[in-house]
Scaffold this motif. Structure first.
Motif, PDB file in Angstrom:
ATOM      1  N   GLY A  89       8.202   2.101  -1.550  1.00 32.88           N
ATOM      2  CA  GLY A  89       7.614   0.946  -1.910  1.00 32.88           C
ATOM      3  C   GLY A  89       8.562  -0.022  -2.636  1.00 32.88           C
ATOM      4  O   GLY A  89       9.793   0.473  -3.040  1.00 32.88           O
ATOM      5  N   CYS A 147       3.775  -6.493   0.520  1.00 35.77           N
ATOM      6  CA  CYS A 147       3.953  -5.212  -0.366  1.00 35.77           C
ATOM      7  C   CYS A 147       2.645  -4.550  -0.111  1.00 35.77           C
ATOM      8  O   CYS A 147       1.593  -4.831  -0.365  1.00 35.77           O
ATOM      9  CB  CYS A 147       4.022  -5.693  -1.893  1.00 35.77           C
ATOM     10  SG  CYS A 147       5.399  -6.508  -2.445  1.00 35.77           S
ATOM     11  N   SER A 179       2.850  -0.737  -1.019  1.00 31.25           N
ATOM     12  CA  SER A 179       3.019   0.491  -1.683  1.00 31.25           C
ATOM     13  C   SER A 179       1.823   1.112  -2.032  1.00 31.25           C
ATOM     14  O   SER A 179       1.791   2.257  -2.320  1.00 31.25           O
ATOM     15  CB  SER A 179       4.418   0.324  -2.393  1.00 31.25           C
ATOM     16  OG  SER A 179       4.052  -0.531  -3.570  1.00 31.25           O
TER      17      SER A 179
END
Length: 800
Positions: free
Chosen positions: A26, A75, A77
């Motif tokens: 991440g 994103c 993660s």
């Protein structure tokens, strides 16, 4: 938009977009966009797309971006490592590993029945793991605690919490059947918890519909009963639909029906295992007693359980994945009734076991210990059958880069069984050792008989397996050192040709050469996995044979033999018992640490980033597939942005993000794919996924992607242990660029006055080549037409 802005956009081709996708572990949007302030454009707390504040309205001002694209960061993660409780997924590791075996099927031409057989064998193997987990819970709760310890005065008297179950008391729970009935609530609750988590995670992670369920021409596809990936062979049901890679099929990332069916079957299998453990002990006693009524009920209940087990097997074997379109339907009667009926049978079994039997006394081990032997033998047979099917598929279409000659799936499936044995056996061994006090389980020295003999034999082979592992580790270490020495003059010559005044530095040279040599260890993983899985299969077979022939634990079986043999057996049994217990405790403590420590949680998240990319095709209790959320997210974003603006788009993926990017591009319509450029760096697409998952990322699918996407560049370094070249066919487009220079400078220069780091797998954007290749991709993309920027153009007009 005013006239001057539109004229600028016409000359520049409109604002371009760079969609950044991070890799394993991440990254924050601030890191990806190199800006401490970011704005969420779309998405939620789990996965979202961010921009810099100045770029929030970029589409309205394309004249600002003549020198570069608008950067966006996706994103994801938090799908794998955001919540601390997800560290407990570590306990589901065997389920995740066996699920990987399904996707490791070799690519082939034809042999549809063998392909279906491969899928059926993996699903059956996954079912045995669920039964093994439940049987281990029954072993601890029913056998060790309720049957052995509560039935032994020496064990129960030392534990006040067992006083109400003690056979020496006069309480209602003193009878063995009633103790078993109460203890059955624990494994039943475990099965219910797994069902709940599987159902909940499906809704949270995988219930994301792809943009369309239409085929290449826009026409819907009929569902298929099983995925048959036959490169170069058109679908006979639609001659116009030429071969499409599986990852390009609309339903690949949405398989609700199969997951629901498997969830129902595995839940039912778990409940039936609990009911069988309770019923088996009571029915065995009733067959030797004088109660015809109880004996009849016992036979009827056991027959019903057998019938239920056959239904579960039918459900698991009858249907595989359907990917021609979104498989959103449900088998309502099956999904709703099979777990409920099996749970009702648990209730009937509990009532039957609680029937008053005043003369029943618990002694020795609980009847039914043969379950572990049957499961172990069944797993061995299934792994051998899986290997046979994999070899047949591989021989039909061999490829030099495929891991283990197509045996990667069987090898990984064997590792899943070994992991499950370590975890379940470790629990039983440690609980048995704790309850037995100072005695060694199975040696007749303590107050209880201990776990089944087979678990002690399996524990005893663990030290042997670890000794065998030392050999390949030493070989790899020696080979890495030799490779580093061999590469040292190559490094000096390479930098000497690039930097005219480079001065050789032995320490610097060894570091660079060592990084390259260590990066090559990844390519040795297949034979190491094959060695471990083969040794596990042979040692597991030896454990079954030893337990069957001797009927005793290794320490007692060696009594009367040579002193050396007896000493080795005692040592292996004691050491193995501690090691197998330590292995399970390590999983628990690592998960507990990850709950408290963000850095450890990030490390565990990396494991799931790699292991949970694939949908739950064989085991419904495996950790959820984050790609079933991430791939539709990326596909929707690319399709909606190009449809709204008609602009150019480069999707830029690092490491695991490159795999997500490729999967998302595969899902786009043909017209949209021609508006998209693909930039991958540090990518495991061929080095890991192509070798281990050839039917989905092999040479043929990757070459197909290289021809269909408008343009693609892949950057890689020789120091990168994960990323590598894509290696498309010679007649395909030129995609790879590398190995890139790493470090950027050998010594101190005017441009690099301080020592440059060896970047390996990270910071590809720091290399000037990255910006150069990104600009080249944007230049190769077709410019937007004026009528496309106002959102009025349709996909048909763009592709036409």
């Amino acid at each position: 938009m005013d006239v001057s802005s539109e004229q600028t956009a016409d000359r520049s081709g409109g604002a371009a977009l760079e969609l950044l996708v991070h890799g394993v572990g991440g990254a924050t949007p601030q890191e990806m966009l190199a800006d401490p302030y970011t704005v969420r454009i779309t998405g939620d707390e789990t996965a979202a797309i961010y921009r810099r504040p100045d770029d929030e309205d970029a589409e309205s001002h394309p004249e600002r971006y003549e020198d570069g694209p608008v950067p966006e960061a996706y994103c994801w993660s938090n799908l794998t490592s955001g919540n601390a409780s997800r560290a407990l997924w570590l306990l589901l590791l065997p389920f995740m590993v066996v699920n990987l075996a399904h996707w490791m099927r070799p690519a082939t031409n034809g042999l549809a029945r063998t392909q279906r057989l491969y899928g059926v064998l993996v699903r059956l193997l996954a079912l045995t793991l669920t039964v093994l987990l439940t049987a281990a819970a029954c072993e601890v709760a029913l056998d060790l605690v309720a049957w052995q310890c509560a039935g032994s005065a020496g064990c129960a008297d030392d534990r006040s919490w067992l006083g109400f179950l003690s056979a020496t008391g006069d309480g209602w729970w003193a009878q063995p059947g009633r103790r078993l009935a109460l203890a059955a609530l624990i494994p039943a609750a475990l099965v219910g918890l797994l069902w709940y988590l599987s159902n909940r995670t499906w809704s949270a992670y995988e219930a994301q519909r792809p943009p369309t369920d239409a085929g290449p021409g826009g026409s819907p596809r009929d569902p298929d009963t099983e995925v048959v990936n036959t490169p170069g062979v058109p679908d006979s049901r639609d001659a116009a639909d030429a071969y499409r890679p599986a990852l390009a099929r609309p339903g690949f990332w949405y398989g609700r029906r199969l997951v629901a069916r498997l969830r129902a079957a595995h839940t039912a299998a778990g409940f039936l295992t609990v009911a069988g453990a309770v019923t088996g002990a009571a029915a065995r006693y009733d067959r030797g007693a004088s109660s015809a009524a109880r004996e009849t009920v016992g036979w009827l209940l056991q027959a019903t359980l057998v019938a239920g087990a056959l239904v579960v097997l039918w459900v698991v074997c009858s249907r595989g994945r359907s990917e021609r379109k979104r498989d959103g339907s449900l088998d309502k009667a099956l999904v709703s009734r099979l777990p409920a009926v099996s749970l009702a049978l648990v209730g009937v079994a509990v009532v039957y076991a609680a029937w008053s039997r005043p003369d029943w006394v618990s002694s020795g081990t609980l009847p039914g210990a043969v379950t572990f032997s049957v499961l172990t033998i069944a797993q061995g047979v299934l792994v051998v059958g899986l290997a046979t099917a994999a070899l047949a598929l591989h021989r039909r279409a061999p490829h030099a880069r495929i891991a283990l000659y197509g045996l990667g799936g069987p090898a990984v499936a064997m590792l899943a069984c070994a992991l499950a044995g370590v975890m379940t056996g470790g629990v039983a061994q440690r609980v048995g050792d704790w309850l037995d006090g100072s005695g060694t389980p199975g040696m007749g020295e303590g107050t209880i008989a201990g776990p089944p003999v087979l678990l002690s034999w399996q524990a005893a082979v663990i030290p042997v397996l670890l000794v065998l592992l030392v050999i390949p580790v030493v070989v790899l270490a020696v080979r890495t050192v030799r490779t580093g020495r061999r590469l040292a003059p190559v490094v000096e010559a390479e930098y000497g040709s690039r930097e005219a005044k480079v001065t050789p530095d032995s320490v610097r040279t060894r570091r660079i050469a060592g990084a390259r040599a260590r990066a090559q260890l990844t390519d040795a993983a297949p034979w190491l996995v094959g060695l471990v899985s083969g040794a596990a299969l042979l040692l597991g077979t030896g454990a079954v044979v030893g337990a069957w022939l001797s009927g005793d634990v290794p320490g007692r079986a060696a009594e009367g033999g040579p002193a050396l043999i007896q000493s080795i057996a005692d040592t292996a049994q004691a050491l193995g018992s501690w090691l197998i217990g330590f292995g399970f405790i390590l999983f628990v403590t690592w998960g507990r640490r990850a709950y408290r420590d963000a850095s450890a949680r990030r490390t565990i998240g990396i494991l799931w980033d790699v292991g949970t990319f694939w949908p739950r095709a064989s085991h419904p209790f495996a950790p959820p597939c984050y790609a079933e959320r991430a791939v539709p997210d990326l596909t929707w974003r690319m399709a909606s942005w190009t449809a709204r603006t008609g602009g150019r788009l480069v999707i830029s993926g690092h490491s695991q993000g490159s795999v997500l990017a490729a999967a998302a591009v595969w899902q786009l319509r043909e017209g949209t794919r021609h508006q998209v450029g693909l930039l991958t760096y540090g990518s495991p697409l061929e080095r890991l996924y192509g070798r281990w998952f050839p039917a989905y990322f092999g040479a043929a699918p990757l070459s197909d992607l290289g021809r269909e996407v408008h343009c693609w560049r892949n950057l890689w370094r020789a120091t990168d242990p994960i990323g590598g070249p894509v290696r498309l066919d010679a007649d395909g487009p030129a995609v790879d660029r590398g190995p890139l220079k790493d470090p950027l400078a050998y010594g101190r220069t005017e441009r690099h006055p301080l020592p440059e780091p060896i970047l390996g797998h990270s910071e590809y954007q720091a290399d000037p080549v990255f910006a150069e290749e990104r600009a080249a991709l944007l230049d190769r993309l077709p410019p937007a037409l004026p009528e496309q920027r106002d959102g009025t153009a349709t996909a048909e007009r763009r592709t036409g």
